[in-house]
Scaffold this motif. Structure first.
Motif, PDB file in Angstrom:
ATOM      1  N   LYS A 146       0.818  -1.214   0.000  1.00 29.27           N
ATOM      2  CA  LYS A 146       0.000   0.000   0.000  1.00 29.27           C
ATOM      3  C   LYS A 146       0.853   1.266   0.000  1.00 29.27           C
ATOM      4  O   LYS A 146       0.494   2.274  -0.584  1.00 29.27           O
ATOM      5  N   GLN A 147       1.994   1.200   0.679  1.00 33.40           N
ATOM      6  CA  GLN A 147       2.894   2.345   0.749  1.00 33.40           C
ATOM      7  C   GLN A 147       3.894   2.373  -0.407  1.00 33.40           C
ATOM      8  O   GLN A 147       4.785   3.206  -0.425  1.00 33.40           O
ATOM      9  N   LYS A 148       3.756   1.432  -1.326  1.00 36.07           N
ATOM     10  CA  LYS A 148       4.632   1.322  -2.509  1.00 36.07           C
ATOM     11  C   LYS A 148       6.093   1.077  -2.135  1.00 36.07           C
ATOM     12  O   LYS A 148       7.002   1.464  -2.854  1.00 36.07           O
ATOM     13  N   LEU A 149       6.309   0.427  -0.992  1.00 40.83           N
ATOM     14  CA  LEU A 149       7.654   0.041  -0.583  1.00 40.83           C
ATOM     15  C   LEU A 149       8.093  -1.232  -1.318  1.00 40.83           C
ATOM     16  O   LEU A 149       9.278  -1.496  -1.459  1.00 40.83           O
ATOM     17  N   ILE A 150       7.102  -2.004  -1.758  1.00 36.49           N
ATOM     18  CA  ILE A 150       7.340  -3.172  -2.604  1.00 36.49           C
ATOM     19  C   ILE A 150       6.568  -2.927  -3.897  1.00 36.49           C
ATOM     20  O   ILE A 150       5.365  -2.674  -3.866  1.00 36.49           O
ATOM     21  N   LYS A 151       7.265  -2.992  -4.996  1.00 34.75           N
ATOM     22  CA  LYS A 151       6.628  -2.740  -6.292  1.00 34.75           C
ATOM     23  C   LYS A 151       5.820  -3.964  -6.722  1.00 34.75           C
ATOM     24  O   LYS A 151       6.052  -5.079  -6.262  1.00 34.75           O
ATOM     25  N   ASP A 152       4.881  -3.730  -7.640  1.00 36.22           N
ATOM     26  CA  ASP A 152       3.989  -4.793  -8.087  1.00 36.22           C
ATOM     27  C   ASP A 152       4.722  -5.999  -8.670  1.00 36.22           C
ATOM     28  O   ASP A 152       4.261  -7.128  -8.543  1.00 36.22           O
ATOM     29  N   ASP A 153       5.854  -5.773  -9.309  1.00 39.36           N
ATOM     30  CA  ASP A 153       6.586  -6.876  -9.937  1.00 39.36           C
ATOM     31  C   ASP A 153       7.582  -7.554  -8.992  1.00 39.36           C
ATOM     32  O   ASP A 153       8.277  -8.486  -9.376  1.00 39.36           O
ATOM     33  N   GLN A 154       7.643  -7.113  -7.734  1.00 45.78           N
ATOM     34  CA  GLN A 154       8.556  -7.702  -6.753  1.00 45.78           C
ATOM     35  C   GLN A 154       7.807  -8.715  -5.873  1.00 45.78           C
ATOM     36  O   GLN A 154       6.614  -8.549  -5.599  1.00 45.78           O
ATOM     37  N   PRO A 155       8.519  -9.736  -5.410  1.00 47.81           N
ATOM     38  CA  PRO A 155       7.867 -10.718  -4.530  1.00 47.81           C
ATOM     39  C   PRO A 155       7.629 -10.142  -3.135  1.00 47.81           C
ATOM     40  O   PRO A 155       8.286  -9.173  -2.732  1.00 47.81           O
ATOM     41  N   ASN A 156       6.701 -10.760  -2.411  1.00 46.67           N
ATOM     42  CA  ASN A 156       6.437 -10.377  -1.023  1.00 46.67           C
ATOM     43  C   ASN A 156       7.641 -10.692  -0.144  1.00 46.67           C
ATOM     44  O   ASN A 156       8.485 -11.522  -0.495  1.00 46.67           O
ATOM     45  N   LEU A 157       7.688 -10.046   0.998  1.00 52.29           N
ATOM     46  CA  LEU A 157       8.679 -10.385   2.019  1.00 52.29           C
ATOM     47  C   LEU A 157       8.354 -11.779   2.549  1.00 52.29           C
ATOM     48  O   LEU A 157       7.188 -12.136   2.715  1.00 52.29           O
ATOM     49  N   SER A 158       9.377 -12.555   2.816  1.00 54.40           N
ATOM     50  CA  SER A 158       9.152 -13.884   3.384  1.00 54.40           C
ATOM     51  C   SER A 158       8.954 -13.765   4.892  1.00 54.40           C
ATOM     52  O   SER A 158       9.294 -12.749   5.510  1.00 54.40           O
ATOM     53  N   GLY A 159       8.423 -14.823   5.489  1.00 54.09           N
ATOM     54  CA  GLY A 159       8.256 -14.854   6.937  1.00 54.09           C
ATOM     55  C   GLY A 159       9.579 -14.689   7.661  1.00 54.09           C
ATOM     56  O   GLY A 159       9.664 -14.008   8.675  1.00 54.09           O
ATOM     57  N   GLU A 160      10.630 -15.299   7.120  1.00 55.30           N
ATOM     58  CA  GLU A 160      11.964 -15.166   7.731  1.00 55.30           C
ATOM     59  C   GLU A 160      12.441 -13.720   7.692  1.00 55.30           C
ATOM     60  O   GLU A 160      13.037 -13.230   8.645  1.00 55.30           O
ATOM     61  N   ASP A 161      12.184 -13.031   6.571  1.00 54.78           N
ATOM     62  CA  ASP A 161      12.568 -11.622   6.459  1.00 54.78           C
ATOM     63  C   ASP A 161      11.851 -10.776   7.510  1.00 54.78           C
ATOM     64  O   ASP A 161      12.455  -9.918   8.158  1.00 54.78           O
ATOM     65  N   VAL A 162      10.569 -11.016   7.668  1.00 53.63           N
ATOM     66  CA  VAL A 162       9.735 -10.224   8.576  1.00 53.63           C
ATOM     67  C   VAL A 162      10.125 -10.455  10.033  1.00 53.63           C
ATOM     68  O   VAL A 162      10.051  -9.552  10.863  1.00 53.63           O
ATOM     69  N   ARG A 163      10.585 -11.653  10.352  1.00 54.88           N
ATOM     70  CA  ARG A 163      10.912 -11.987  11.741  1.00 54.88           C
ATOM     71  C   ARG A 163      12.367 -11.688  12.111  1.00 54.88           C
ATOM     72  O   ARG A 163      12.752 -11.827  13.272  1.00 54.88           O
ATOM     73  N   GLU A 164      13.159 -11.251  11.179  1.00 51.77           N
ATOM     74  CA  GLU A 164      14.555 -10.924  11.470  1.00 51.77           C
ATOM     75  C   GLU A 164      14.610  -9.756  12.455  1.00 51.77           C
ATOM     76  O   GLU A 164      14.079  -8.678  12.196  1.00 51.77           O
ATOM     77  N   GLY A 165      15.247  -9.965  13.601  1.00 46.82           N
ATOM     78  CA  GLY A 165      15.364  -8.918  14.616  1.00 46.82           C
ATOM     79  C   GLY A 165      14.128  -8.768  15.490  1.00 46.82           C
ATOM     80  O   GLY A 165      14.060  -7.857  16.318  1.00 46.82           O
ATOM     81  N   LEU A 166      13.156  -9.654  15.347  1.00 47.68           N
ATOM     82  CA  LEU A 166      11.906  -9.563  16.104  1.00 47.68           C
ATOM     83  C   LEU A 166      12.047 -10.195  17.485  1.00 47.68           C
ATOM     84  O   LEU A 166      12.587 -11.287  17.622  1.00 47.68           O
ATOM     85  N   THR A 167      11.572  -9.483  18.484  1.00 50.98           N
ATOM     86  CA  THR A 167      11.381 -10.047  19.812  1.00 50.98           C
ATOM     87  C   THR A 167       9.893  -9.991  20.077  1.00 50.98           C
ATOM     88  O   THR A 167       9.273  -8.934  19.942  1.00 50.98           O
ATOM     89  N   ALA A 168       9.296 -11.154  20.395  1.00 46.28           N
ATOM     90  CA  ALA A 168       7.846 -11.215  20.581  1.00 46.28           C
ATOM     91  C   ALA A 168       7.483 -12.133  21.737  1.00 46.28           C
ATOM     92  O   ALA A 168       8.149 -13.143  21.983  1.00 46.28           O
TER      93      ALA A 168
END
Length: 186
Positions: A146-168
């Motif tokens: 929605k914020q155009k940080l990922i372009k339409d022709d680019q793949p989504n972030l993977s779960g591993e990418d999203v969880r890098e550095g995460l403390t939950a």
């Protein structure tokens, strides 16, 4: 607030049944500390007169965390460079199930997540942790698109990418939890 209320539980194992008794203060203390984090504002004190009777110093430790699992995440991130001043906290009750989550990102490359069901550490994960990870990945990908940080022709972030550095810390409280035989710890 009430004064002089609470519950005192005393436990003295019968050595005829249990044999020689040995306690790990560190294990007991860690468990009670988790309980205090998972129940915001609950004060828990652990004292061992048994050790004093055996000629050792008396055990005593008290825990209370007014921030609940937010305090837990802050303690886990202590000494690390964090990207948000305060952890993000979410709490919602649906029907009779209460869900709490606190998350904060830091500059490390690894994920540190703890999940609990009815205040029991689910060290092997479970559907609550899987659902949380899936929802987090989906929400961040939706936001990035929605914020155009990922372009339409680019793949989504993977779960591993999203969880890098995460403390939950994730806590679910269920009226009637369902466990499955071999995967009971989940």
């Amino acid at each position: 607030e009430a004064e002089g209320t609470g519950t005192l539980t005393t436990f003295r194992p019968d050595e005829e049944i249990f044999g020689p008794v040995s306690y790990s203060f560190d294990d007991l203390s860690q468990r009670f500390k988790e309980m205090a984090y998972l129940n915001k504002g609950l004060e828990i004190a652990i004292t061992s007169d048994w050790h004093r009777e055996q000629g050792f110093p008396q055990w005593k430790q008290e825990y209370v965390f007014d921030g609940g699992i937010i305090s837990f995440v802050q303690q886990l991130n202590q000494g690390k460079e964090v990207f948000q001043a305060q952890p993000l906290y979410i709490q919602k009750t649906i029907d009779s199930t209460m869900v709490e989550a606190a998350i904060q990102y830091n500059s490390s490359f690894s994920e540190l997540s703890f999940s609990f069901a009815n205040c029991i550490n689910t060290t092997d994960g479970g559907t609550h942790l899987t659902g949380f990870r899936t929802a987090l990945t989906r929400a961040l990908n939706d936001y990035a698109r929605k914020q155009k940080l990922i372009k339409d022709d680019q793949p989504n972030l993977s779960g591993e990418d999203v969880r890098e550095g995460l403390t939950a810390v994730l806590s679910v409280k269920l009226i009637d939890p369902q466990f499955e035989g071999q995967t009971k710890t989940k």
